[in-house]
Design an enzyme around this catalytic site. Sequence first.
Site, short mmCIF file in Angstrom:
data_model
loop_
_atom_site.label_atom_id
_atom_site.label_comp_id
_atom_site.label_asym_id
_atom_site.label_seq_id
_atom_site.Cartn_x
_atom_site.Cartn_y
_atom_site.Cartn_z
N GLY A 87 -4.97 6.93 5.23
CA GLY A 87 -3.88 8.03 5.50
C GLY A 87 -3.20 8.50 4.58
N SER A 136 7.37 5.81 12.72
CA SER A 136 7.50 5.17 11.53
C SER A 136 8.65 5.89 10.78
CB SER A 136 5.90 5.58 10.88
OG SER A 136 5.00 5.12 11.79
N LYS A 138 -9.45 -2.60 2.76
CA LYS A 138 -8.61 -1.25 2.65
C LYS A 138 -7.34 -1.54 2.04
CE LYS A 138 -7.52 2.24 5.83
NZ LYS A 138 -5.99 2.70 5.56
N SER A 193 1.93 11.46 13.41
CA SER A 193 1.75 10.67 12.16
C SER A 193 3.03 10.87 11.37
CB SER A 193 0.70 10.84 11.39
OG SER A 193 0.91 9.95 10.24
N ARG A 246 -9.17 11.36 12.53
CA ARG A 246 -7.67 11.41 12.41
C ARG A 246 -7.01 12.47 12.17
NH1 ARG A 246 -5.93 6.59 8.48
NH2 ARG A 246 -4.29 6.70 10.08
N GLN A 279 3.44 10.52 8.22
CA GLN A 279 2.69 10.81 7.08
C GLN A 279 2.56 12.32 6.95
OE1 GLN A 279 -0.99 8.71 7.25
NE2 GLN A 279 0.02 6.94 6.43
N LYS A 300 0.97 -1.15 -0.04
CA LYS A 300 0.05 0.08 -0.01
C LYS A 300 1.01 1.20 -0.03
CE LYS A 300 -0.95 1.62 3.93
NZ LYS A 300 -1.47 1.86 5.39
N GLU A 335 2.56 -0.14 12.38
CA GLU A 335 1.17 -0.86 11.61
C GLU A 335 1.15 -2.21 11.83
OE1 GLU A 335 1.41 0.39 7.45
OE2 GLU A 335 3.12 -0.89 7.13
#
Length: 459
Positions: free
Chosen positions: A117, A226, A444, A197, A145, A199, A43, A344
């Site tokens: 996300g 992460s 997902k 996050s 979120r 991201q 992903k 994750e």
Amino acid sequence: MTKTSPADCPQSSPKATSPTGDPWPAPLASGPLQARVAIPGSKSLSNRYLVLAALGSRPVQLEGLLRSRDTELMMAALGTMGVVFQEDPQDPTLVTVLPPKSGRFTGGVTIDCGLAGTVMRFLPGLAMFADGPVSFDGDRQAYERPMRPLLDGLDQLGVRVDYQGREGHLPFRLEAPDDRSWLTDGPASVSIDSSSSSQFISGLLLIGSRLPGGLHLVHSGDRLPSLPHIRMTMADIKAAGGLVTMGEHGSWDVRPSALNLPDRVLVEPDLSNAAPFLGAALIAGGSVSVPRWPQRTTQPGGLLPGILQAMGARISRSDTGDLTVTAEGQIQGLGTFDLSAAGEIAPSIAALAVLAEGPSRLVGIGHLRGHETNRLAALETEITRIGGQAKELDDGLDIVPVDRAALHGDLMETYADHRMATFAAMLGLAIPGIRISNVGTTRKTIPDFTGMWTAMLGH
Ligand SMILES: O=C(O)C1=C[C@@H](OP(=O)(O)O)[C@@H](O)[C@H](O)C1
Ligand SMILES: C=C(OP(=O)(O)O)C(=O)O
């Protein structure tokens, strides 16, 4: 090749529906496993390549692209913004991406982020290069979120941010600045707190090369989850010819440059999605192999073999690229274990910890409260529901094993969270009578989880 124009792209949100009835009775493992499971594309890599290809100026063919809800949402969103996709009629995982010829994205559109996300954090930056305002919406659950650090970052680049619901959350509307002359003066300086996050950092790095003077990005928080996903973003930008470096104290520099991925890019299998399948070998005993396991990878799932080994598995690799996990059915607790690099996979590790012989304290994962659902609360609730013992910590989750005889089946909730569904399926291998509500939420990131799971069990 079948040509898909923006108009052909699904405009409504691809929904996660259960193909197998709801609730789904999780199958018990009747004996040691002997399985080889091909895992669909990553992903994280798929959605990065789609964004980087869209930011380029040449067609890029992606091979082994994940086709699941999160990537469908990404493709639908980019399609709405003027990117064209050509899909091989024989193989939907072979897709050519044609970026808009003008280099500008179509504005005046609304993007559906679903619960992804990577869509809600990677696409807002593209609004900088759109010819009109871009609105972002998503699932109701996505409104929970965190989004603010990314939008604060875009605000520092001159983007006008209008929250249309709760401040700091979806839905919102973004409008690129009229005056960008100052962006040519030198690297644009942006400072955000990305502790909730990684991201947010990735989303800003992805557009840094396209800013006329580049980007100097600083993370002001005291922890950063992460990190492998941030390194993945950097590696993918470099693969597209970009110049990005990371400083010692949470800062990044991106030089202005054109971004063009190679003409053809092969997507690795999703190593985090391999976790439930490889973990199944630890629970049921026997062996599970995953083909095409990369020798080197930027995916945090690359840490998985080491973690499974620490829990008692034997790991081997074949010359043909299979990674095999073999076990006898006993699982060792992890003790205190920092999972911040690979948050994750925490739900899969938690399922193993419930069935382990010693305790596990998973730490460094407070940010899981902002994932698809509050995963720390969800894991505590679901572990307790089936007779296990777990406690949310500020920064993680404590799991204390109980006698297997005390564990019992029940209807397990999944909270629209794919990883809560695969977590429940793992427990269902060893605990009779587990039923899983909305197992279709696994769509997902995995197109056919129940099919793969039953095939692994030889059913
Ligand atoms: O950049 C990415 O592709 C991801 C980064 C991580 O997000 P967080 O840093 O929010 O955990 C990870 O959990 C998510 O599944 C995918
Ligand atoms: C946190 C996850 O996803 P997302 O990309 O939606 O953040 C996940 O897949 O575990």
